[in-house]
Design a protein around this motif. Structure first.
Motif, PDB file in Angstrom:
ATOM      1  N   GLU A   6       0.838  -1.197   0.000  1.00 46.44           N
ATOM      2  CA  GLU A   6       0.000   0.000   0.000  1.00 46.44           C
ATOM      3  C   GLU A   6       0.874   1.247   0.000  1.00 46.44           C
ATOM      4  O   GLU A   6       1.993   1.239   0.515  1.00 46.44           O
ATOM      5  N   ARG A  19      -5.044   9.830  -2.011  1.00 49.07           N
ATOM      6  CA  ARG A  19      -5.340   8.676  -2.865  1.00 49.07           C
ATOM      7  C   ARG A  19      -4.453   7.525  -2.438  1.00 49.07           C
ATOM      8  O   ARG A  19      -3.226   7.616  -2.535  1.00 49.07           O
ATOM      9  N   SER A  21      -3.137   3.598  -2.851  1.00 49.45           N
ATOM     10  CA  SER A  21      -2.943   2.572  -3.880  1.00 49.45           C
ATOM     11  C   SER A  21      -2.484   1.290  -3.210  1.00 49.45           C
ATOM     12  O   SER A  21      -1.777   1.324  -2.192  1.00 49.45           O
ATOM     13  N   CYS A  22      -2.856   0.173  -3.787  1.00 49.82           N
ATOM     14  CA  CYS A  22      -2.426  -1.137  -3.279  1.00 49.82           C
ATOM     15  C   CYS A  22      -2.117  -2.007  -4.488  1.00 49.82           C
ATOM     16  O   CYS A  22      -3.014  -2.293  -5.293  1.00 49.82           O
ATOM     17  N   VAL A  23      -0.854  -2.405  -4.600  1.00 49.32           N
ATOM     18  CA  VAL A  23      -0.410  -3.219  -5.729  1.00 49.32           C
ATOM     19  C   VAL A  23      -0.160  -4.645  -5.268  1.00 49.32           C
ATOM     20  O   VAL A  23       0.546  -4.862  -4.270  1.00 49.32           O
ATOM     21  N   ARG A  71     -10.391  -0.048  -9.458  1.00 49.73           N
ATOM     22  CA  ARG A  71      -9.377  -1.083  -9.628  1.00 49.73           C
ATOM     23  C   ARG A  71      -8.892  -1.104 -11.074  1.00 49.73           C
ATOM     24  O   ARG A  71      -9.616  -0.737 -12.001  1.00 49.73           O
ATOM     25  N   THR A  77      -4.054  -3.625  -9.212  1.00 47.13           N
ATOM     26  CA  THR A  77      -4.023  -2.514  -8.272  1.00 47.13           C
ATOM     27  C   THR A  77      -5.439  -2.078  -7.918  1.00 47.13           C
ATOM     28  O   THR A  77      -6.317  -2.045  -8.785  1.00 47.13           O
ATOM     29  N   TYR A  79      -7.441   1.163  -5.837  1.00 43.35           N
ATOM     30  CA  TYR A  79      -7.247   2.541  -5.394  1.00 43.35           C
ATOM     31  C   TYR A  79      -8.386   2.951  -4.464  1.00 43.35           C
ATOM     32  O   TYR A  79      -9.499   2.434  -4.543  1.00 43.35           O
ATOM     33  N   GLN A  81      -9.762   6.760  -3.555  1.00 42.68           N
ATOM     34  CA  GLN A  81      -9.705   8.201  -3.589  1.00 42.68           C
ATOM     35  C   GLN A  81     -10.536   8.733  -2.428  1.00 42.68           C
ATOM     36  O   GLN A  81     -11.730   8.432  -2.330  1.00 42.68           O
TER      37      GLN A  81
END
Length: 120
Positions: A6, A19, A21-23, A71, A77, A79, A81
């Protein structure tokens, strides 16, 4: 093995935006549900928002109209927001994905968490 990383957390003033993000990486088969949870000090972890593989979304009442989950399956990933942030949004935010070779062989994976602090 699946890893989730994250990013995007930080300190922001009330009314501000972030924002997250998680990859996901590693051995990933089908990506099913993806979501964000949060845990504030002294409280239980709670669902913030989730999104299915088909794009259907679900939000906690407290964030409806302010947060948007999305997504990118190609990038593996998810997201979040977050707009019009409030002090009560302060928490550690965790992403979770559900993945597996088949639906009945799916399992959940969690990220390590990213801190969001809303303060003036």
């Amino acid at each position: 093995q699946v890893q989730l990383v994250e990013s995007g957390g930080g300190v922001v003033q009330p009314g501000g935006s972030l924002r997250l993000s998680c990859v996901a990486s590693g051995t990933i088969f089908n990506l099913y549900d993806m979501g964000w949870y949060r845990q504030a000090p002294g409280k239980q972890r709670e669902l913030v928002a989730s999104i299915t593989s088909g794009g259907s979304t679900n939000y906690a009442d407290s964030v409806k109209g302010r947060f948007t989950i999305s997504r990118d399956n190609g990038k593996k990933t998810v997201y979040l927001q977050m707009n019009n942030l409030k002090p009560e949004d302060t928490a550690v935010y965790y992403c979770k994905i559900t993945s597996g070779p088949l639906w009945n062989h799916r399992r959940d994976y969690w990220g390590q968490g990213t801190q969001v602090a809303v303060s003036s």
